[in-house]
Enzyme design. Structure first.
Site, PDB file in Angstrom:
ATOM      1  CD  GLU A  47     -26.141  -3.987  58.905  1.00 21.11           C
ATOM      2  OE1 GLU A  47     -25.667  -4.850  58.157  1.00 21.11           O
ATOM      3  OE2 GLU A  47     -25.552  -2.926  59.204  1.00 21.11           O
ATOM      4  CG  ASN A 386     -19.526  -6.221  60.822  1.00 24.56           C
ATOM      5  OD1 ASN A 386     -19.728  -7.381  60.485  1.00 24.56           O
ATOM      6  ND2 ASN A 386     -19.687  -5.195  59.986  1.00 24.56           N
ATOM      7  CD  GLU A 387     -17.830  -6.297  56.353  1.00 29.62           C
ATOM      8  OE1 GLU A 387     -17.840  -5.093  56.031  1.00 29.62           O
ATOM      9  OE2 GLU A 387     -18.334  -7.200  55.654  1.00 29.62           O
TER      10      GLU A 387
END
Ligand code: AHR
Length: 561
Positions: A47, A386-387
């Protein structure tokens, strides 16, 4: 057999370590191999956090090369400084000598450039200095590739390009004389060699002569990029990743995927093609933590989706893109696209599969071929969000799952299980997944070393009727996130190792795992601990890195009871 023995040894070692002086007998049934350990078992999570991409693995040395940061002169200084009774900005910047021009109507993705007007300038009378990413790491005898885009109408202006150290000593230089004077934009490059090593060099361009010249994309790359690719990646950092022999590369995150708001979500189509056409956006980690504010943190996308795919290929790993599913970060704005607005998001996902795998005669396969990679990248899996959590996630996940599976039934789909590994949000999603049956569920755990030690058996009795597990982000934190005392240590590393024995032991359901985050600049981090640390010239592995390497390099083939 060697690999099986190594697996046994690592289990024995860590079990022995944890049980200290107690005497235990371990019986290993080597003739009864159990579940296969997936080739993807140990991977990496990339990331752009902690300046992992710009200012990190992306080897560009010039910060704010296209003047698109919120403050267009961020990283730049007009020279000379200090010999005038007023600040050079007041005199020169914005008053005619040095002007930032915005041509948004003509070029919405790269609107700004800098216009220099000189009148009989002599060398040293007007210059532009770039400070780099907290300096530029320069190596003795290394070739440097300087390039820029320029536009001028009248010939006569020359530029002296110099790399200098903190005392002003020149470390390397070249002359830059624009070849064209036709009023159109041109790209031109010059190379030169550095005569000394310096961690915090700066780049200055001195102007000589008279004229008006427009400049953009002012760039400096070292020759020794990974595989010597022009405009490429820092070889020392990529080598560290390659040494892990990862089974997969997850990219581009992390929260970067979501964006603080939908407008700043990660959009892969904007990250491919000529770098001057990749629209820069603010990096969400620029402002995420007040105590770790990083005002000069932006995403140029010089490391974009094509480069991510090629990186994965280079280091023998499966590519694993995670895509936005119409939801911005739920810890920030929590904006969602309404369900009738989801089509473009799904289309991006469908097009990505075609970009990665499609024949060169398909629309996106042709784009890949044009970028220099006619062979497919063999994309096999994709993460949806994501999440993300809640019914709003499930609504959007269903649309993605249906759309992707209809066109690409073999594609493995990875679902988010929120940012939690237990509790209401997690349980709700897991219940839904029993019906929806995505191939994998992405679980994240950031917790204390004690938690990791106490949870080595997390998957031993796990419900096996649902998706397989992708332990997509984990790290033992010795203190809370953002605290400077939160450090990599032998204790964090060993606790992760203990936990990883539990992941591998349950390889029938745990198919993939990746420590997070991967990279951090020592002088520009927002989140720690991290697997690998670096500065302008050096790279440092943590104990946690060696644990990952130990497991990944010695991965067994099967679990033995
Ligand atoms: O790894 C750092 C962050 O932790 C990731 O961006 C996010 O997914 C998680 O909360």
């Amino acid at each position: 057999m060697k690999k099986i023995i190594l697996t046994i040894l690592s289990v024995c070692f860590f079990t022995g370590f944890l049980l200290a002086q107690d005497k235990h007998n371990i019986t290993v049934k080597a003739n009864k191999p159990g579940a296969e350990i997936q080739p993807t078992m140990w991977g990496i999570f990339f990331e752009d956090i902690n300046m992992a991409a710009d200012g990190g693995i992306y080897a560009e040395l010039v910060k704010n090369r296209s003047f698109e940061f919120s403050k267009p002169m961020d990283g730049w200084t007009v020279q000379p400084v200090g010999d005038r009774p007023y600040q050079p900005f007041q005199k020169q910047f914005g008053e005619g000598t040095v002007v930032i021009v915005n041509r948004e109507d003509k070029n919405a993705v790269n609107p700004r450039f800098i216009r220099i007007t000189t009148n009989n300038a002599t060398k040293d009378s007007l210059g532009l200095t770039n400070e780099g990413f907290r300096g530029m790491g320069i190596k003795k005898d290394m070739r440097y590739d300087f390039s820029l885009m320029y536009r001028n109408k009248t010939p006569g202006l020359k530029m002296h390009v110099e790399l200098v150290d903190s005392t002003g000593t020149v470390l390397g230089s070249t002359m830059f004389t624009p070849r064209e004077a036709d009023g159109n934009w041109h790209k031109q490059a010059e190379t030169f060699t550095a005569n000394a090593t310096e961690a915090k060099a700066k780049l200055t361009i001195w102007f000589e002569g008279s004229g008006i010249i427009d400049l953009d994309m002012i760039s400096l790359f070292p020759e020794d990029t990974w595989k010597n690719r022009p405009g490429g990646l820092r070889a020392d950092l990529v080598q560290m990743l390659a040494d892990l022999k990862p089974g997969f590369v997850r990219f581009p995150g992390g929260c970067i995927v979501e964006g603080r708001e939908l407008a700043t979500r990660y959009q892969w189509k904007k990250t491919i093609g000529p770098v001057e056409d990749r629209q820069l956006i603010i990096n969400r980690w620029n402002t995420e933590f007040a105590s770790r504010s990083t005002p000069d943190y932006f995403q140029t996308f010089g490391l974009g989706f094509f480069e991510y795919f090629r990186l994965a290929e280079d280091i023998g790993a499966e590519p694993l893109p995670i895509l936005n599913c119409g939801m911005a970060c739920q810890f920030n704005t929590a904006e969602v696209a309404t369900l009738d607005q989801i089509d473009p998001y799904l289309q991006d996902a469908l097009d990505l599969v075609e970009f990665a795998n499609g024949d060169v005669n398909t629309q996106w396969g042709a784009v890949r071929a044009k970028l220099g990679h006619p062979e497919p990248f063999n994309l096999k899996m994709m993460g949806v969000g994501n999440e993300n959590w809640g019914p709003q996630y499930i609504d959007r996940f269903k649309i993605f799952q249906k759309g992707l599976k209809e066109k690409y039934p073999q594609l493995k789909i990875i679902a988010s299980t929120s940012a939690e590994y237990q509790g209401e949000r997690f349980n709700y999603l897991n219940t839904e997944f029993k019906t929806l049956q995505p191939e994998l569920a992405d679980e994240h755990y950031y917790n204390s070393p004690s938690w990791f030690l106490q949870n080595t058996a997390r998957y031993d009795n796990y419900d096996r009727s649902g998706p397989a597990i992708f332990a997509g982000e984990y790290a033992a934190h010795s203190s809370h996130t953002g605290n400077t005392e939160n450090k990599n240590s032998l204790r964090t590393a060993v606790s992760e190792a203990a936990f990883m024995t539990g992941l591998e032991r349950n390889a029938d359901i745990v198919h993939m795992a990746s420590y997070a985050p991967l990279l951090a600049r020592v002088d520009a981090w927002q989140w720690k601990p991290d697997l690998i640390w670096f500065d302008n010239l050096n790279v440092y592995a943590t104990p946690d890195y060696y644990v990952q390497k130990l497991f990944s390099n010695n991965k067994g083939t099967n679990v033995l009871p």
